[in-house]
Design a protein around this motif. Structure first.
Motif, PDB file in Angstrom:
ATOM      1  N   VAL A 100       0.863  -1.184   0.000  1.00 18.80           N
ATOM      2  CA  VAL A 100       0.000   0.000   0.000  1.00 18.80           C
ATOM      3  C   VAL A 100       0.895   1.228   0.000  1.00 18.80           C
ATOM      4  O   VAL A 100       1.725   1.392   0.904  1.00 18.80           O
ATOM      5  N   SER A 101       0.755   2.060  -0.997  1.00 18.08           N
ATOM      6  CA  SER A 101       1.523   3.319  -1.098  1.00 18.08           C
ATOM      7  C   SER A 101       3.022   3.088  -0.964  1.00 18.08           C
ATOM      8  O   SER A 101       3.739   3.865  -0.330  1.00 18.08           O
ATOM      9  N   GLY A 150      -7.457 -10.579   8.090  1.00 20.39           N
ATOM     10  CA  GLY A 150      -8.903 -10.600   7.877  1.00 20.39           C
ATOM     11  C   GLY A 150      -9.358  -9.725   6.733  1.00 20.39           C
ATOM     12  O   GLY A 150     -10.291  -8.931   6.875  1.00 20.39           O
ATOM     13  N   ASP A 151      -8.699  -9.860   5.572  1.00 17.86           N
ATOM     14  CA  ASP A 151      -9.058  -9.075   4.376  1.00 17.86           C
ATOM     15  C   ASP A 151      -9.033  -7.574   4.639  1.00 17.86           C
ATOM     16  O   ASP A 151      -9.927  -6.837   4.205  1.00 17.86           O
ATOM     17  N   GLY A 152      -8.000  -7.138   5.357  1.00 15.07           N
ATOM     18  CA  GLY A 152      -7.811  -5.696   5.523  1.00 15.07           C
ATOM     19  C   GLY A 152      -8.466  -5.091   6.732  1.00 15.07           C
ATOM     20  O   GLY A 152      -8.404  -3.869   6.918  1.00 15.07           O
ATOM     21  N   ALA A 185      -6.853   3.283   3.041  1.00 17.88           N
ATOM     22  CA  ALA A 185      -7.298   1.903   2.809  1.00 17.88           C
ATOM     23  C   ALA A 185      -8.391   1.510   3.789  1.00 17.88           C
ATOM     24  O   ALA A 185      -9.025   0.463   3.643  1.00 17.88           O
ATOM     25  N   ASP A 186      -8.580   2.334   4.822  1.00 13.67           N
ATOM     26  CA  ASP A 186      -9.684   2.228   5.775  1.00 13.67           C
ATOM     27  C   ASP A 186      -9.743   0.911   6.546  1.00 13.67           C
ATOM     28  O   ASP A 186     -10.787   0.245   6.582  1.00 13.67           O
ATOM     29  N   LYS A 210     -10.607   9.189  10.718  1.00 11.06           N
ATOM     30  CA  LYS A 210     -11.242   8.102   9.962  1.00 11.06           C
ATOM     31  C   LYS A 210     -11.865   7.047  10.875  1.00 11.06           C
ATOM     32  O   LYS A 210     -12.418   6.057  10.400  1.00 11.06           O
ATOM     33  N   GLY A 211     -11.763   7.242  12.195  1.00 12.15           N
ATOM     34  CA  GLY A 211     -12.307   6.258  13.123  1.00 12.15           C
ATOM     35  C   GLY A 211     -11.517   4.969  13.155  1.00 12.15           C
ATOM     36  O   GLY A 211     -12.072   3.889  13.415  1.00 12.15           O
TER      37      GLY A 211
END
Length: 615
Positions: free
Chosen positions: A545-546, A554-556, A579-580, A608-609
């Motif tokens: 990522v970046s 767990g899939d991100g 990517a949240d 972004k919590g």
């Protein structure tokens, strides 16, 4: 900023501190200056407190120290062992090599109240058993010498001979902390089965009553382990062993039906759901609960209440709560002033206390199984899967986790695979085995099996392959292998009694790095996930990522940046935040002392919590 950044705990839970916190919540007045005021606690309990001068219970030398051993936190971790794993990416099963006391502590964070069934086959204390160490850091060789299991030449000796002054105490000190920790892992309706023989059956029952509660002693099964010809006693040929069963909570039905048993209940009633027998809704001799003592109105308008009890000493309650009664009125029968539940006929029957039929197997059956799978006599007296399959059937449900922390040759794991093959279940096993060496010159050593753990792993893999070849395999015949290890983080690996000069050197070393040089990203991630409360079977992948290489869990849901040697830029971290993930883990050393970068990342995550965790 500290409120916006979560620090990964360095140790497993401190049970003493957690217990004090629970007391503070229930009775804040017993906490004085941060400590429990024992006298105040006695005053509040008043008549419920026992006279300390005369108590009933099991006492032995070393008991307090054994309890402290269970409560003492550990910084230890589990290191992934990819080479000795089978189907790492897809399996939900786990095999752990290491001291089970430390492993049980490590499992507390995620697996608390998640294990439906535990089976253990601990040392029977016959005078020839290996007694487990309580300090894995000393290493197995040091431990063997310390307990005089080997002499100066390394020759193995008898371990806990009955000539020792504290023969039974040594065994109790080994079992007590492990059972205390095991109880924490059981679900509310969970059960533990413990194999034992005459040497310690009396002490085990007393110990179980103390740890689990006397009311939670479900049964003591008697297993016919031999088929005759036993000559191990001068007076009586002993053909049996015991399997003691305790439940986590007596409020739930602990055991299921034995699918191969013959039902003895008379199902002499029937409705559209099938045949059923009647069972009284009121139950005598249970622990009284006011919430389970209520009146209910039958379809005839009559009021029904508990009967046959002394109001001054209630000893009966309804088996169902009031809410459950209201939801299941069609399952009740009101007859002759009494209330009954419909007990529908199911395959199998209630487990019987005598395991004497051939269907339970014998000791020789277990030996034959291992020999047929591995091609040699590598293990003494393993339990047969026929026996353990019965325990798995009555003690677990098809989606349960089953734990064995004295795994031996892996019989329990084999039985779980067989049970899943039988009913298409998805049970998962966790097996724990100390790396006890196989004897020099043994067949096992000659075949390359240096430890009991290596035999168990091979046996589990071959059992899965055998079931698969017979078209009986379930959906998971693999396992993730882990090895108990010291923490990967230098800053967490400091003894409280460290020498001042050593401490200064330790602090100096931390300037360079807080994680071990030989620790891989997978090692670091496994430790961080465990100490943050994740399972041992999370789905993990390497992602970019970046321009940064991260681990995705767990899939991100969780992203982890674990490269302390490459400092990320703010723009790269902004891309990671975009990517949240629900949680972002970044090694403290990755910031390389740049507090502004760390603060900016914390603010980005907050906007972004996203939970930001460091270590």
């Amino acid at each position: 900023m500290s409120e916006e950044i979560h620090e990964t705990p360095s140790t497993t839970p401190n049970f003493q501190t957690e217990l004090a916190a629970q007391l503070a919540e229930l009775m804040p007045e017993v906490i004085a200056d941060g400590k429990v005021d024992v006298e105040k606690l006695k005053e509040l309990l008043d008549g419920d407190a026992a006279d300390s001068s005369e108590r009933f219970g099991l006492f032995w030398p070393g008991k307090k120290r054994a309890l402290r051993a269970a409560q003492e936190p550990t910084t230890a971790t589990l290191r992934p062992d990819f080479e000795n794993s089978k189907d790492w990416d897809t399996t939900k099963n786990v095999f752990i090599e290491g001291d089970n006391l430390e492993v049980l502590k490590i499992l507390q964070k995620h697996y608390h109240a998640k294990i439906k069934m535990i089976y253990i086959d601990p040392p029977y204390n016959t005078g020839k058993d290996f007694v487990y160490p309580d300090n894995y850091k000393e290493g197995l060789d040091t431990y063997l010498e310390w307990t005089r299991q080997v002499n100066d030449e390394g020759k193995k000796l008898s371990t806990n001979a009955d000539t020792e002054g504290r023969y039974h105490s040594n065994w109790l000190n080994m079992m007590y902390p492990r059972l205390k920790l095991a109880r924490n892992l059981l679900t509310e309706d969970g059960v533990i089965f413990i194999s034992i023989d005459d040497n310690e059956i009396d002490n085990l029952l007393k110990l179980g009553n103390e740890v689990f509660g006397e009311a939670n002693h479900v049964a003591t099964f008697i297993w016919k382990s031999k088929s005759g010809g036993a000559n191990d006693s001068n007076e009586v040929a002993v053909d049996h062993e015991y399997i003691v069963c305790f439940s986590r909570s007596g409020t739930a039905s602990a055991l299921g039906l034995d699918p191969d048993a013959v039902a003895t209940t008379s199902y002499n009633n029937s409705d559209e759901r099938g045949r059923y027998a009647l069972e009284r809704l009121d139950k005598q001799n249970l622990q009284y609960s006011k919430s389970m003592d209520y009146e209910l109105i039958g379809p005839d308008g009559e009021t029904y209440s508990l009967t046959h009890r002394d109001p001054a000493q209630p000893n009966a309650i309804w088996r169902w709560s009031k809410d459950k009664v209201q939801r299941n009125m069609d399952q009740l029968v009101f007859k002759d002033g009494k209330v009954y539940t419909k007990n529908y006929e199911k395959p199998g029957g209630k487990p019987r206390s005598l395991f004497v039929d051939e269907r339970f197997g014998r000791t020789r059956t277990g030996s034959t199984e291992v020999r047929n799978l591995l091609g040699g006599n590598y293990f003494d007296n393993p339990k047969p899967t026929k026996l353990l399959s019965t325990l798995v059937a009555i003690g677990s449900s098809p989606d349960s986790i089953v734990l064995d922390f004295f795994a031996g040759s892996g019989s329990t794991a084999h039985a779980v695979l067989a049970a899943n093959a039988r009913d298409a279940g998805s049970r998962r096993f966790i097996a724990v085995q100390l790396p006890e060496p196989t004897p020099e010159g043994s067949d096992a050593r000659a075949k390359g099996y240096d430890t009991i753990a290596s035999i168990a792993r091979a046996r589990i893999g071959l059992a899965a392959d055998s079931l698969d070849s017979e078209g009986l395999a379930g959906n998971d015949g693999g396992y993730r292998a882990y090895v108990l290890a010291e923490t990967n983080f230098s800053k967490w690996n400091v003894s409280s009694d460290i020498d001042r000069n050593e401490l200064e050197q330790h602090l100096f070393d931390l300037r360079e790095s807080s994680s071990a040089d030989d620790a891989s990203a997978d090692d670091l991630l496994a430790e961080l996930l465990l100490k943050q409360g994740y399972s041992l079977t999370e789905q993990i992948a390497s992602v970019d990522v970046s321009g940064l290489n991260l681990r995705s869990v767990g899939d991100g849901i969780v992203l982890a940046y674990l490269n302390e040697r490459v400092k990320p830029t703010l723009e790269q971290l902004r891309g990671v935040v975009d990517a949240d993930p629900a949680r972002l883990i970044v090694l403290e050393d990755a910031f390389q002392g740049d507090d502004q970068l760390k603060t900016n990342l914390a603010q980005l995550c907050k906007s972004k919590g996203i939970e930001l965790w460091t270590a």
